[in-house]
Design a protein around this motif. Structure first.
Motif, PDB file in Angstrom:
ATOM      1  N   ASN A  10       0.824  -1.199   0.000  1.00 56.04           N
ATOM      2  CA  ASN A  10       0.000   0.000   0.000  1.00 56.04           C
ATOM      3  C   ASN A  10       0.872   1.269   0.000  1.00 56.04           C
ATOM      4  OD1 ASN A  10      -2.231   1.626   0.106  1.00 56.04           O
ATOM      5  ND2 ASN A  10      -2.808   1.089   2.195  1.00 56.04           N
ATOM      6  N   VAL A  11       1.660   1.395  -1.079  1.00 54.68           N
ATOM      7  CA  VAL A  11       2.549   2.544  -1.247  1.00 54.68           C
ATOM      8  C   VAL A  11       2.342   3.125  -2.639  1.00 54.68           C
ATOM      9  CG1 VAL A  11       4.313   1.737   0.361  1.00 54.68           C
ATOM     10  CG2 VAL A  11       4.450   1.071  -2.041  1.00 54.68           C
ATOM     11  N   ARG A  12       2.689   4.372  -2.784  1.00 50.32           N
ATOM     12  CA  ARG A  12       2.581   5.010  -4.098  1.00 50.32           C
ATOM     13  C   ARG A  12       3.660   4.470  -5.042  1.00 50.32           C
ATOM     14  NH1 ARG A  12       1.910  11.362  -4.976  1.00 50.32           N
ATOM     15  NH2 ARG A  12      -0.140  10.844  -5.742  1.00 50.32           N
ATOM     16  N   TYR A  13       4.872   4.290  -4.514  1.00 53.74           N
ATOM     17  CA  TYR A  13       5.982   3.796  -5.323  1.00 53.74           C
ATOM     18  C   TYR A  13       6.586   2.565  -4.658  1.00 53.74           C
ATOM     19  CZ  TYR A  13       5.644   8.610  -6.951  1.00 53.74           C
ATOM     20  OH  TYR A  13       5.182   9.803  -7.432  1.00 53.74           O
ATOM     21  N   GLY A  14       6.574   1.445  -5.348  1.00 56.17           N
ATOM     22  CA  GLY A  14       7.277   0.274  -4.863  1.00 56.17           C
ATOM     23  C   GLY A  14       8.760   0.493  -5.111  1.00 56.17           C
ATOM     24  N   ILE A  15       9.568   0.390  -4.079  1.00 53.71           N
ATOM     25  CA  ILE A  15      11.005   0.621  -4.242  1.00 53.71           C
ATOM     26  C   ILE A  15      11.785  -0.587  -3.761  1.00 53.71           C
ATOM     27  CG2 ILE A  15      10.744   3.128  -4.003  1.00 53.71           C
ATOM     28  CD1 ILE A  15      11.944   2.878  -1.190  1.00 53.71           C
ATOM     29  N   THR A  16      13.046  -0.650  -4.149  1.00 56.78           N
ATOM     30  CA  THR A  16      13.937  -1.698  -3.663  1.00 56.78           C
ATOM     31  C   THR A  16      15.097  -1.045  -2.918  1.00 56.78           C
ATOM     32  OG1 THR A  16      15.134  -1.719  -5.763  1.00 56.78           O
ATOM     33  CG2 THR A  16      13.368  -3.333  -5.485  1.00 56.78           C
ATOM     34  N   MET A  17      15.517  -1.691  -1.849  1.00 55.55           N
ATOM     35  CA  MET A  17      16.631  -1.195  -1.042  1.00 55.55           C
ATOM     36  C   MET A  17      17.814  -2.146  -1.223  1.00 55.55           C
ATOM     37  SD  MET A  17      14.641  -0.211   2.495  1.00 55.55           S
ATOM     38  CE  MET A  17      14.096  -1.901   2.814  1.00 55.55           C
ATOM     39  N   LEU A  94      10.797   4.697   3.648  1.00 55.02           N
ATOM     40  CA  LEU A  94       9.339   4.773   3.621  1.00 55.02           C
ATOM     41  C   LEU A  94       8.873   6.120   3.079  1.00 55.02           C
ATOM     42  CD1 LEU A  94       8.429   3.044   7.004  1.00 55.02           C
ATOM     43  CD2 LEU A  94       8.390   2.061   4.703  1.00 55.02           C
ATOM     44  N   LYS A  95       9.631   7.178   3.369  1.00 54.08           N
ATOM     45  CA  LYS A  95       9.296   8.495   2.820  1.00 54.08           C
ATOM     46  C   LYS A  95       9.365   8.471   1.300  1.00 54.08           C
ATOM     47  CE  LYS A  95      10.941  11.092   6.790  1.00 54.08           C
ATOM     48  NZ  LYS A  95      12.048  11.912   7.311  1.00 54.08           N
ATOM     49  N   ASN A  96      10.384   7.804   0.751  1.00 52.21           N
ATOM     50  CA  ASN A  96      10.524   7.716  -0.706  1.00 52.21           C
ATOM     51  C   ASN A  96       9.430   6.860  -1.334  1.00 52.21           C
ATOM     52  OD1 ASN A  96      12.787   9.338  -0.736  1.00 52.21           O
ATOM     53  ND2 ASN A  96      14.209   7.626  -0.646  1.00 52.21           N
ATOM     54  N   ALA A  97       8.987   5.836  -0.623  1.00 55.41           N
ATOM     55  CA  ALA A  97       7.937   4.962  -1.149  1.00 55.41           C
ATOM     56  C   ALA A  97       6.567   5.644  -1.095  1.00 55.41           C
ATOM     57  CB  ALA A  97       7.887   3.655  -0.366  1.00 55.41           C
ATOM     58  N   GLU A  98       6.423   6.660  -0.256  1.00 58.31           N
ATOM     59  CA  GLU A  98       5.191   7.414  -0.072  1.00 58.31           C
ATOM     60  C   GLU A  98       4.006   6.499   0.254  1.00 58.31           C
ATOM     61  OE1 GLU A  98       4.309  10.350  -3.058  1.00 58.31           O
ATOM     62  OE2 GLU A  98       6.377  11.061  -3.104  1.00 58.31           O
ATOM     63  N   LEU A  99       3.874   6.193   1.532  1.00 55.80           N
ATOM     64  CA  LEU A  99       2.772   5.356   2.002  1.00 55.80           C
ATOM     65  C   LEU A  99       1.442   6.020   1.705  1.00 55.80           C
ATOM     66  CD1 LEU A  99       5.290   4.330   3.530  1.00 55.80           C
ATOM     67  CD2 LEU A  99       3.798   3.881   5.458  1.00 55.80           C
ATOM     68  N   ILE A 163       9.610  -5.712   2.905  1.00 59.14           N
ATOM     69  CA  ILE A 163       8.782  -4.870   3.777  1.00 59.14           C
ATOM     70  C   ILE A 163       7.458  -4.668   3.029  1.00 59.14           C
ATOM     71  CG2 ILE A 163       8.547  -2.647   4.938  1.00 59.14           C
ATOM     72  CD1 ILE A 163      10.967  -4.227   5.956  1.00 59.14           C
ATOM     73  N   LYS A 164       6.382  -5.122   3.647  1.00 62.11           N
ATOM     74  CA  LYS A 164       5.072  -5.017   3.019  1.00 62.11           C
ATOM     75  C   LYS A 164       4.195  -4.076   3.824  1.00 62.11           C
ATOM     76  CE  LYS A 164       2.182  -8.420   3.365  1.00 62.11           C
ATOM     77  NZ  LYS A 164       1.519  -9.729   3.263  1.00 62.11           N
ATOM     78  N   ILE A 165       3.546  -3.142   3.129  1.00 62.59           N
ATOM     79  CA  ILE A 165       2.683  -2.170   3.778  1.00 62.59           C
ATOM     80  C   ILE A 165       1.222  -2.523   3.452  1.00 62.59           C
ATOM     81  CG2 ILE A 165       2.113   0.283   4.000  1.00 62.59           C
ATOM     82  CD1 ILE A 165       5.017  -0.390   4.763  1.00 62.59           C
ATOM     83  N   GLU A 166       0.387  -2.547   4.452  1.00 63.62           N
ATOM     84  CA  GLU A 166      -1.056  -2.789   4.249  1.00 63.62           C
ATOM     85  C   GLU A 166      -1.856  -1.694   4.896  1.00 63.62           C
ATOM     86  OE1 GLU A 166      -2.287  -6.711   5.357  1.00 63.62           O
ATOM     87  OE2 GLU A 166      -1.070  -7.623   3.821  1.00 63.62           O
TER      88      GLU A 166
END
Length: 166
Positions: A10-17, A94-99, A163-166
């Motif tokens: 549940n993020v605007r941008y899926g990113i990889t670290m 998380l800031k870059n992924a924009e929850l 890391i998964k956001i819901e």
């Protein structure tokens, strides 16, 4: 072991670290002193001003020449960077992924299939440990998840795969 960790859900941008390059990141935290003396987030502009003031004072006192100790000081700092134990706050990524606004839970997925749930409000308290004594965490890494209060320092969340956001 996969060294790339995605932030998905549940993020605007899926990113990889990629923890293997964080040793060069200025946001890294020295974990050898973090849990004993605490850590204060530093304003980068303020830190820059302070370092430039220190440099200016040194030039006034010693002149614009480069004393023989300067190279040794640089080598010491570089060696310390390579041999330290470091982590980085998860919230930078998380800031870059924009929850999304309706995000409520962060799940830390591991290679054993476990999911550790953390409320989004507590996400600022998560630290990703990415190296120990200058070496990447290969056996049970690529990162260990630590809580800012140090409550799980002896038993961190290991073998993180996503890391998964819901």
């Amino acid at each position: 072991m996969e060294s790339i960790i995605p932030i998905k859900g549940n993020v605007r941008y899926g990113i990889t670290m990629d923890p293997s390059i964080w040793i060069f990141d200025d946001r890294r935290i020295d974990l050898e002193t973090f849990f004993t003396s605490g850590h204060v987030e530093v304003d980068e502009l303020e830190e820059y001003k302070r370092s430039m003031g220190k440099h200016w004072s040194r030039e006034i006192m010693e002149g614009a020449t480069f004393p023989p100790t300067l190279e040794t000081e640089k080598q010491f700092e570089e060696n310390k960077d390579i041999t330290g134990t470091y982590g980085i706050y998860l919230n930078h990524f998380l800031k870059n992924a924009e929850l999304n606004e309706d995000a409520h839970t962060l799940f830390i997925e591991t290679s054993s299939g476990e999911e550790h749930a953390v409320p989004i409000e507590k996400a600022d308290e998560l630290i990703l440990k990415f190296c120990n004594d200058g070496k990447p965490l290969k056996e049970d890494g690529p990162v260990h998840v630590l809580f800012k209060d140090g409550s799980n320092i002896e038993n961190p969340i290991r073998n993180v795969t996503a890391i998964k956001i819901e």
